[in-house]
Design a protein around this motif. Structure first.
Motif, PDB file in Angstrom:
ATOM      1  N   LEU A 174       0.785  -1.173  -0.137  1.00  0.00           N
ATOM      2  CA  LEU A 174      -0.027   0.056   0.104  1.00  0.00           C
ATOM      3  C   LEU A 174       0.929   1.125  -0.035  1.00  0.00           C
ATOM      4  O   LEU A 174       0.619   2.104  -0.807  1.00  0.00           O
ATOM      5  CB  LEU A 174      -1.013   0.159   1.208  1.00  0.00           C
ATOM      6  N   GLU A 175       1.804   1.311   1.123  1.00  0.00           N
ATOM      7  CA  GLU A 175       2.610   2.508   1.009  1.00  0.00           C
ATOM      8  C   GLU A 175       3.528   2.652  -0.023  1.00  0.00           C
ATOM      9  O   GLU A 175       4.201   3.813   0.007  1.00  0.00           O
ATOM     10  CB  GLU A 175       3.082   2.820   2.424  1.00  0.00           C
ATOM     11  N   ASP A 176       3.814   1.749  -0.571  1.00  0.00           N
ATOM     12  CA  ASP A 176       4.873   1.666  -1.581  1.00  0.00           C
ATOM     13  C   ASP A 176       4.481   2.077  -3.331  1.00  0.00           C
ATOM     14  O   ASP A 176       4.993   2.192  -4.219  1.00  0.00           O
ATOM     15  CB  ASP A 176       5.405   0.397  -1.729  1.00  0.00           C
ATOM     16  N   LEU A 177       2.969   2.115  -3.168  1.00  0.00           N
ATOM     17  CA  LEU A 177       2.393   2.164  -4.590  1.00  0.00           C
ATOM     18  C   LEU A 177       2.927   3.356  -5.333  1.00  0.00           C
ATOM     19  O   LEU A 177       2.821   3.572  -6.374  1.00  0.00           O
ATOM     20  CB  LEU A 177       0.831   2.273  -4.572  1.00  0.00           C
ATOM     21  N   ALA A 178       2.804   4.524  -4.666  1.00  0.00           N
ATOM     22  CA  ALA A 178       3.558   5.777  -5.404  1.00  0.00           C
ATOM     23  C   ALA A 178       4.984   5.650  -5.999  1.00  0.00           C
ATOM     24  O   ALA A 178       5.254   5.809  -7.122  1.00  0.00           O
ATOM     25  CB  ALA A 178       3.577   6.988  -4.457  1.00  0.00           C
ATOM     26  N   ARG A 263      -1.478  10.297   1.644  1.00  0.00           N
ATOM     27  CA  ARG A 263      -0.339   9.662   1.791  1.00  0.00           C
ATOM     28  C   ARG A 263       0.284   9.442   0.405  1.00  0.00           C
ATOM     29  O   ARG A 263       1.514   9.829  -0.036  1.00  0.00           O
ATOM     30  CB  ARG A 263       0.114   8.757   2.868  1.00  0.00           C
ATOM     31  N   LEU A 264      -0.209   8.747  -0.284  1.00  0.00           N
ATOM     32  CA  LEU A 264      -0.198   8.423  -1.781  1.00  0.00           C
ATOM     33  C   LEU A 264       0.318   9.467  -2.380  1.00  0.00           C
ATOM     34  O   LEU A 264       1.168   9.693  -3.232  1.00  0.00           O
ATOM     35  CB  LEU A 264      -1.105   7.477  -2.220  1.00  0.00           C
ATOM     36  N   SER A 265      -0.689  10.561  -2.335  1.00  0.00           N
ATOM     37  CA  SER A 265      -0.498  11.645  -3.310  1.00  0.00           C
ATOM     38  C   SER A 265       0.501  12.559  -2.911  1.00  0.00           C
ATOM     39  O   SER A 265       1.337  13.101  -3.760  1.00  0.00           O
ATOM     40  CB  SER A 265      -1.824  12.480  -3.159  1.00  0.00           C
ATOM     41  N   ALA A 266       0.825  12.652  -1.734  1.00  0.00           N
ATOM     42  CA  ALA A 266       2.114  13.387  -1.151  1.00  0.00           C
ATOM     43  C   ALA A 266       3.260  12.809  -1.340  1.00  0.00           C
ATOM     44  O   ALA A 266       4.187  13.441  -1.807  1.00  0.00           O
ATOM     45  CB  ALA A 266       1.864  13.643   0.523  1.00  0.00           C
ATOM     46  N   ARG A 267       3.246  11.560  -1.492  1.00  0.00           N
ATOM     47  CA  ARG A 267       4.535  10.910  -1.766  1.00  0.00           C
ATOM     48  C   ARG A 267       4.803  11.016  -3.367  1.00  0.00           C
ATOM     49  O   ARG A 267       6.039  11.173  -3.862  1.00  0.00           O
ATOM     50  CB  ARG A 267       4.437   9.268  -1.493  1.00  0.00           C
ATOM     51  N   ALA A 268       3.536  10.980  -4.072  1.00  0.00           N
ATOM     52  CA  ALA A 268       3.778  11.069  -5.546  1.00  0.00           C
ATOM     53  C   ALA A 268       4.306  12.463  -5.924  1.00  0.00           C
ATOM     54  O   ALA A 268       5.032  12.608  -6.762  1.00  0.00           O
ATOM     55  CB  ALA A 268       2.362  10.843  -6.375  1.00  0.00           C
ATOM     56  N   ALA A 269       3.833  13.577  -5.078  1.00  0.00           N
ATOM     57  CA  ALA A 269       4.307  15.069  -5.259  1.00  0.00           C
ATOM     58  C   ALA A 269       5.699  14.878  -5.145  1.00  0.00           C
ATOM     59  O   ALA A 269       6.571  15.541  -5.709  1.00  0.00           O
ATOM     60  CB  ALA A 269       3.492  15.817  -4.299  1.00  0.00           C
ATOM     61  N   LEU A 271       7.860  12.588  -5.398  1.00  0.00           N
ATOM     62  CA  LEU A 271       8.779  11.997  -6.530  1.00  0.00           C
ATOM     63  C   LEU A 271       8.444  12.783  -7.691  1.00  0.00           C
ATOM     64  O   LEU A 271       9.213  12.294  -8.938  1.00  0.00           O
ATOM     65  CB  LEU A 271       8.281  10.474  -6.851  1.00  0.00           C
ATOM     66  N   GLY A 272       7.698  13.559  -7.824  1.00  0.00           N
ATOM     67  CA  GLY A 272       7.477  14.270  -9.177  1.00  0.00           C
ATOM     68  C   GLY A 272       6.608  13.336 -10.119  1.00  0.00           C
ATOM     69  O   GLY A 272       6.840  13.732 -11.478  1.00  0.00           O
ATOM     70  N   LEU A 273       6.035  12.694  -9.463  1.00  0.00           N
ATOM     71  CA  LEU A 273       5.205  11.590 -10.632  1.00  0.00           C
ATOM     72  C   LEU A 273       4.329  12.303 -11.548  1.00  0.00           C
ATOM     73  O   LEU A 273       4.209  12.022 -12.532  1.00  0.00           O
ATOM     74  CB  LEU A 273       4.311  10.419  -9.596  1.00  0.00           C
ATOM     75  N   PHE A 274       3.548  13.418 -11.001  1.00  0.00           N
ATOM     76  CA  PHE A 274       2.798  14.079 -12.069  1.00  0.00           C
ATOM     77  C   PHE A 274       3.334  15.183 -12.699  1.00  0.00           C
ATOM     78  O   PHE A 274       2.500  15.925 -13.315  1.00  0.00           O
ATOM     79  CB  PHE A 274       1.338  14.415 -11.281  1.00  0.00           C
ATOM     80  N   ASP A 275       4.757  15.217 -12.597  1.00  0.00           N
ATOM     81  CA  ASP A 275       5.417  16.464 -13.303  1.00  0.00           C
ATOM     82  C   ASP A 275       5.247  16.144 -14.881  1.00  0.00           C
ATOM     83  O   ASP A 275       5.264  15.016 -15.122  1.00  0.00           O
ATOM     84  CB  ASP A 275       6.594  16.676 -12.719  1.00  0.00           C
ATOM     85  N   GLY A 276       5.598  17.270 -15.681  1.00  0.00           N
ATOM     86  CA  GLY A 276       5.830  17.108 -17.134  1.00  0.00           C
ATOM     87  C   GLY A 276       4.631  16.966 -17.938  1.00  0.00           C
ATOM     88  O   GLY A 276       3.524  16.948 -17.414  1.00  0.00           O
ATOM     89  N   GLU A 277       4.798  16.122 -18.970  1.00  0.00           N
ATOM     90  CA  GLU A 277       3.896  16.024 -19.919  1.00  0.00           C
ATOM     91  C   GLU A 277       2.494  14.898 -19.501  1.00  0.00           C
ATOM     92  O   GLU A 277       3.048  13.881 -19.053  1.00  0.00           O
ATOM     93  CB  GLU A 277       4.079  15.803 -21.326  1.00  0.00           C
TER      94      GLU A 277
END
Length: 393
Positions: A174-178, A263-269, A271-277
């Motif tokens: 669960l906590e590793d999904l991002a 928590r997943l959304s914060a971790r994604a941020a 990691l820059g998961l939603f950055d870029g195109e």
């Protein structure tokens, strides 16, 4: 986006032909995965379908008509069969689109992957259940699986094979999904699929998740769909989420979700998961469920609505697959949403979701009961009129 494009439906009636056929070519596999549906063994079973049986199965699949269903050869580890490439070649000659779902083992060599591609396979499906070797190898039960998987993944892509990455959603992941999502985006994949665990096989020993946690995961997967193609396995309420989020997005609103989503959304941020195109068009989930566009054939030829629903409707050795799929009591029953019980039966999304029949059976012993992993309360979505066309068929 129109309702028709929020959730895709197969071009042909799912009561007449499946969209996808999964064949468990063998249960032999050198891994010891904690969730294994097949409870895989190190040696092949003597009653497995042999090459002649497998060809007859492919003939039966082709009898559904063209375009034929997607035919996925899985296991166990299909590379444990020495006739794998011959079977791919035959399936391709019968007009089937063939994909292979091997285990992450030393068999994922360039030579073998090249042979699979040259035999006609169009895609490869691999599992990634942790963002690090320590996490993934602990789940898969053998050290080195993470590296073998990444090497095979990269090699397959270099050879021109499409690669789908599957991640099992468990208490440990669960906590590793991002972090896993970031890895999938970085390495590149045709599709990332989140498998919402069904308690069958070794998976019965794993801790259950809460419906609220699953809801948070499904919404996180929906978010990930803005930067890479995502889907779920046995997470049919992802289609409900896609419909709800489309309506909410159009109104500039956000859903109320739980702490795991935060928590997943914060971790994604981080990691820059939603950055870029971002993707110009989100991939709509496909309206396919157990027995409704989906069929599973076991290593011994038993035909099931899903590999995670251990009920047989017949055997391909004694009855054609077309007849089993179209006419058997089990398949016609799971295709009929009017028969659903509990929350699933009362839900306005039942014709487009219907819940996991595999998980309902795994938890209750009743294939028509409500999916215990769904947090949605029927009738609680505030914009029901916006959903009318989306949820009717």
């Amino acid at each position: 986006m129109t309702p028709r494009t929020v959730v895709r439906t197969p071009r042909h009636s799912v009561s007449e032909r499946p969209f996808i056929v999964i064949w468990e070519a063998t249960r032999a596999c050198p891994l010891a995965c904690l969730h294994c549906r097949a409870e895989a063994q190190t040696a092949r079973h003597p009653a497995e379908l042999d090459g002649a049986d497998a060809r007859r199965v492919m003939d039966q699949i082709a009898a559904f008509g063209r375009p034929g269903p997607l035919f996925v050869i899985t296991g166990g580890d299909p590379f444990q069969r020495t006739d794998l490439t011959d079977l791919i070649t035959y399936g391709t000659s019968r007009g089937l689109r063939v994909a292979v779902s091997p285990s992450g083992t030393p068999t994922l060599t360039r030579d073998r992957l090249l042979a699979v591609r040259e035999a006609g396979a169009v895609a490869l499906s691999l599992s990634l259940d942790g963002s690090t070797a320590a996490r993934h190898d602990a789940f898969r039960g053998v050290p080195g699986v993470y590296d073998w998987t990444l090497d095979g993944w990269r090699t397959a892509r270099a050879l021109g094979l499409k690669v789908q990455i599957n991640t099992t959603v468990t208490r440990n992941s669960l906590e590793d999904l991002a972090d896993i999502a970031a890895l999938v985006r970085r390495e590149g994949a045709m599709l990332w699929s989140g498998f919402v665990l069904v308690p069958t096989g070794r998976g019965e020993q794993l801790d259950s998740l809460t419906p609220a946690e699953i809801e948070d995961v499904l919404h996180f997967l929906y978010d990930c769909g803005s930067v890479m193609a995502t889907k779920t396995t046995e997470g049919h309420h992802f289609r409900r989420v896609a419909l709800q989020r489309t309506v909410l997005d159009a109104r500039g609103e956000r859903p109320r979700l739980g702490p795991l989503y935060g928590r997943l959304s914060a971790r994604a941020a981080e990691l820059g998961l939603f950055d870029g195109e971002h993707r110009p068009v989100r991939r709509p989930p496909m309206d396919v469920s157990s027995g409704r566009g989906f069929v599973f054939i076991s290593h011994t030829g038993e035909v099931q609505p899903s590999g995670f629903l251990p009920l047989s409707a017949g055997n391909v050795k004694t009855r054609p697959l077309t007849g089993i799929y179209r006419e058997s009591d089990l398949f016609t029953k799971v295709r009929d949403p009017s028969l659903l019980r509990g929350k699933c039966g009362a839900c306005e999304f039942k014709t487009v979701c219907g819940g996991s029949r595999s998980r309902a059976y795994g938890f209750t012993g009743d294939v028509l009961e409500a999916d215990p992993y769904c947090a949605y309360e029927p009738g609680s979505f505030p914009y029901e009129t916006a959903l009318t066309k989306s949820t009717s068929r």
